[in-house]
Design a protein around this motif. Structure first.
Motif, short mmCIF file in Angstrom:
data_model
loop_
_atom_site.label_atom_id
_atom_site.label_comp_id
_atom_site.label_asym_id
_atom_site.label_seq_id
_atom_site.Cartn_x
_atom_site.Cartn_y
_atom_site.Cartn_z
N LEU A 45 -56.47 -11.07 -33.94
CA LEU A 45 -56.94 -10.99 -32.55
C LEU A 45 -55.93 -10.29 -31.63
O LEU A 45 -56.33 -9.42 -30.84
N VAL A 54 -61.47 -5.05 -28.99
CA VAL A 54 -62.23 -6.30 -28.89
C VAL A 54 -63.50 -6.06 -28.08
O VAL A 54 -63.44 -5.55 -26.95
N THR A 57 -68.01 -10.49 -25.47
CA THR A 57 -68.83 -11.54 -26.08
C THR A 57 -69.24 -12.55 -25.01
O THR A 57 -68.63 -12.63 -23.95
N HIS A 62 -70.03 -17.03 -29.06
CA HIS A 62 -68.94 -17.90 -29.51
C HIS A 62 -69.47 -19.15 -30.22
O HIS A 62 -68.82 -19.67 -31.13
N MET A 65 -69.96 -17.99 -33.56
CA MET A 65 -68.69 -17.72 -34.21
C MET A 65 -68.00 -19.01 -34.64
O MET A 65 -67.25 -19.02 -35.62
N THR A 177 -64.53 -7.99 -34.63
CA THR A 177 -64.42 -8.87 -33.47
C THR A 177 -64.87 -10.28 -33.80
O THR A 177 -64.18 -11.26 -33.47
N SER A 178 -66.02 -10.42 -34.43
CA SER A 178 -66.52 -11.77 -34.75
C SER A 178 -65.58 -12.47 -35.72
O SER A 178 -65.36 -13.69 -35.60
N TYR A 181 -62.38 -13.97 -33.82
CA TYR A 181 -62.64 -15.24 -33.13
C TYR A 181 -62.99 -16.35 -34.12
O TYR A 181 -62.54 -17.50 -33.98
N ILE A 184 -60.07 -18.00 -35.69
CA ILE A 184 -59.42 -18.95 -34.80
C ILE A 184 -60.15 -20.28 -34.82
O ILE A 184 -59.55 -21.36 -34.95
N TYR A 185 -61.48 -20.23 -34.72
CA TYR A 185 -62.26 -21.47 -34.73
C TYR A 185 -62.13 -22.18 -36.08
O TYR A 185 -62.03 -23.42 -36.13
#
Length: 300
Positions: A45, A54, A57, A62, A65, A177-178, A181, A184-185
């Motif tokens: 990221l 990026v 969104t 999210h 994601m 991009t997806s 993120y 991270i999740y």
């Protein structure tokens, strides 16, 4: 471009099975999986922001994601790593090849896409070939049932993650991009599990552990997932998932070099079937494979 993405996915993910095997040992599974995706997220990221790549969104993106992070960048690998404690990497790669069938089922169930007959024929040839290649392991009957079920669950979660990635593609959201993120999740989910279960953040200073961890984080995760999900966006989940049938061929080649795998008549015949299925999916259908899919936006 599609051929390059396909070959990259096969070569990269075909080598990650032995790297995952080297991750198993003194470090708890949850900790190793957390390290892998935390490192990948910490690198990807920021690099995207610095390069201005990026995409914009929204909250709904999210939400999906988060689901992608659960299916692709946390719980599926918790299943795979845990299964690897009792199931050989060869057998796990055979189970993972069922992603071709899971993707066909989920594409029909979720998106209403009817898979072409070639998907099932090629998938059947590939899986039959893999069974022959790993028949000595399968015939022993010593495989742990819990490990097999965990590997199957991990494969199905991987397929569901493919469906979420298709949703992003239909919305015009690029995998790079997806993924950034979602990693991270996924890492946050793993951190929560570490806290809930009281799992210690143990560490292994052996070069093999550190090297395989960095390989899995950078090459296997950032590069591999970007290549594979880009392929999903371009040709669809059904055709892209056939790459999973080719992973064991690469894994078996590495096993020959590093673990002394012995080739037999059955394993050679199995390799021929796998390659025949691959030719059917890629060769006889090459014009369709190289033609980018046109996806319609079905939700907002």
């Amino acid at each position: 471009m599609n051929a390059t993405l396909y070959l990259s996915t096969v070569l990269i993910w075909g080598t990650t099975w032995i790297a995952i095997h080297w991750q198993l040992g003194d470090v708890p599974v949850l900790a190793s999986v957390f390290y892998r995706f935390a490192i990948a997220a910490a690198l990807l990221l920021p690099l995207l922001y610095l390069s201005g790549r990026v995409q914009a969104t929204n909250r709904r993106d999210h939400g999906f994601m988060v689901l992608q992070g659960i299916c692709l960048f946390s719980m599926n690998f918790v299943c795979f790593y845990t299964a690897g404690l009792t199931v050989t990497s060869g057998l796990m790669s055979v189970i993972f090849s069922a992603a071709t069938l899971f993707n066909a089922f989920n594409s029909r169930l979720i998106w209403g896409e009817r898979p072409a007959p070639v998907v099932f024929v090629a998938g059947g040839l590939g899986i039959a070939g893999l069974v022959l290649m790993f028949w000595p392991e399968l015939s022993k009957g010593s495989a742990d049932l819990k490990g097999i079920l965990l590997a199957t669950l991990g494969t199905y979660l991987f397929s569901l993650g493919n469906m979420v990635s298709l949703r992003h593609s239909k919305k015009g959201l690029k995998p790079i991009t997806s993924n950034a993120y979602a990693m991270i999740y996924g890492s946050l989910v793993l951190a929560a599990l570490l806290a809930i279960t009281g799992t210690p953040l143990a560490w292994d200073s052996e070069p093999r552990y550190i090297g395989s961890l960095l390989y899995l984080s950078v090459i296997g995760t950032i590069v591999g997932f970007t290549a594979y999900l880009s392929l999903v966006a371009r040709i669809g989940a059904n055709k892209a998932a056939y790459a999973t049938v080719m992973f064991p061929v690469v894994a078996l080649t590495l096993s020959t070099w590093f673990e002394g795998y012995q080739w037999t008549i059955a394993s050679v015949a199995g390799l021929v079937l796998v390659l025949a299925g691959n030719a059917l999916m890629l060769g006889l259908r090459w014009p369709d494979l190289l033609r980018p899919r046109t996806a319609k936006v079905t939700e907002s």
